[in-house]
Design a protein around this motif. Structure first.
Motif, PDB file in Angstrom:
ATOM      1  N   UNK A 150      33.664   5.028 -40.459  1.00 42.98           N
ATOM      2  CA  UNK A 150      32.406   5.374 -39.795  1.00 42.98           C
ATOM      3  C   UNK A 150      31.201   4.608 -40.331  1.00 42.98           C
ATOM      4  N   UNK A 151      31.404   3.862 -41.409  1.00 45.19           N
ATOM      5  CA  UNK A 151      30.294   3.056 -41.924  1.00 45.19           C
ATOM      6  C   UNK A 151      30.000   1.874 -41.002  1.00 45.19           C
ATOM      7  N   UNK A 152      31.012   1.492 -40.230  1.00 45.74           N
ATOM      8  CA  UNK A 152      30.854   0.316 -39.378  1.00 45.74           C
ATOM      9  C   UNK A 152      30.931  -0.999 -40.145  1.00 45.74           C
ATOM     10  N   UNK A 153      31.115  -0.892 -41.437  1.00 47.19           N
ATOM     11  CA  UNK A 153      31.117  -2.086 -42.272  1.00 47.19           C
ATOM     12  C   UNK A 153      32.528  -2.415 -42.750  1.00 47.19           C
ATOM     13  N   UNK A 154      32.733  -3.653 -43.126  1.00 47.52           N
ATOM     14  CA  UNK A 154      34.023  -4.093 -43.656  1.00 47.52           C
ATOM     15  C   UNK A 154      33.945  -4.343 -45.162  1.00 47.52           C
ATOM     16  N   UNK A 155      33.006  -3.683 -45.827  1.00 48.22           N
ATOM     17  CA  UNK A 155      32.979  -3.771 -47.274  1.00 48.22           C
ATOM     18  C   UNK A 155      34.206  -3.068 -47.836  1.00 48.22           C
ATOM     19  N   UNK A 156      34.812  -3.627 -48.810  1.00 44.40           N
ATOM     20  CA  UNK A 156      36.029  -3.062 -49.421  1.00 44.40           C
ATOM     21  C   UNK A 156      37.093  -2.822 -48.360  1.00 44.40           C
ATOM     22  N   UNK A 157      37.166  -3.665 -47.380  1.00 44.76           N
ATOM     23  CA  UNK A 157      38.048  -3.421 -46.249  1.00 44.76           C
ATOM     24  C   UNK A 157      39.521  -3.450 -46.606  1.00 44.76           C
ATOM     25  N   UNK A 158      39.856  -3.991 -47.775  1.00 44.78           N
ATOM     26  CA  UNK A 158      41.258  -3.999 -48.178  1.00 44.78           C
ATOM     27  C   UNK A 158      41.687  -2.673 -48.790  1.00 44.78           C
ATOM     28  N   UNK A 159      40.748  -1.801 -49.026  1.00 46.30           N
ATOM     29  CA  UNK A 159      41.063  -0.520 -49.652  1.00 46.30           C
ATOM     30  C   UNK A 159      41.281   0.541 -48.585  1.00 46.30           C
ATOM     31  N   UNK A 160      42.488   1.102 -48.494  1.00 43.24           N
ATOM     32  CA  UNK A 160      42.754   2.131 -47.475  1.00 43.24           C
ATOM     33  C   UNK A 160      41.788   3.313 -47.543  1.00 43.24           C
TER      34      UNK A 160
END
Length: 129
Positions: free
Chosen positions: A103-113
């Motif tokens: 829901x953040x809409x961001x791909x920060x730390x996107x590798x973390x489930x």
């Protein structure tokens, strides 16, 4: 969100697939959407992430460096869908593929489930040699 993946199946090596992630719960354009896969006996592996409007994202797509040559993700807003295209499949691509939303809409730390709070049931891909 209730996410539904589709498009998996049995394919021959060298073939291509387009996996889809959809929901009827909300507009997927709001959310960051990630794709992961999990092969038997292995940990869940991050593949890609695409930003969403909740984070003022512009739909920028990120694909893991090791997969940029064969994997592509994008949105089909008319279908409220995020897709993952995989080219030149090999038996090593055999796995269950999952989409997930943040829901953040961001791909920060996107590798973390743990960045994602909704997951689909997965769609199984089997690549025959």
């Amino acid at each position: 969100l209730a996410l539904v993946e589709s498009g998996g199946g049995l394919v021959q090596s060298g073939g291509s697939l387009r996996l889809s992630c959809t929901t009827s719960s909300d507009s997927l354009t709001n959310y960051a959407v990630g794709w992961f896969r999990q092969a038997p006996g292995r940990e869940r592996e991050a593949i890609s992430c695409i930003t969403g409007s909740f984070g003022k994202g512009d739909g920028t797509a990120y694909v893991a460096d090791s997969k940029k040559d064969r994997f592509l993700t994008g949105r089909d807003n008319a279908e409220n869908m995020v897709y993952l295209e995989i080219d030149n499949l090999t038996p090593e691509d055999t796995a269950v593929y999952y989409c997930a939303t943040s829901p953040t809409g961001l791909c920060l730390r996107s590798r973390e489930p743990t960045m994602y709070d909704s997951w689909g049931q997965g769609t199984s891909v089997t690549v025959a040699s």
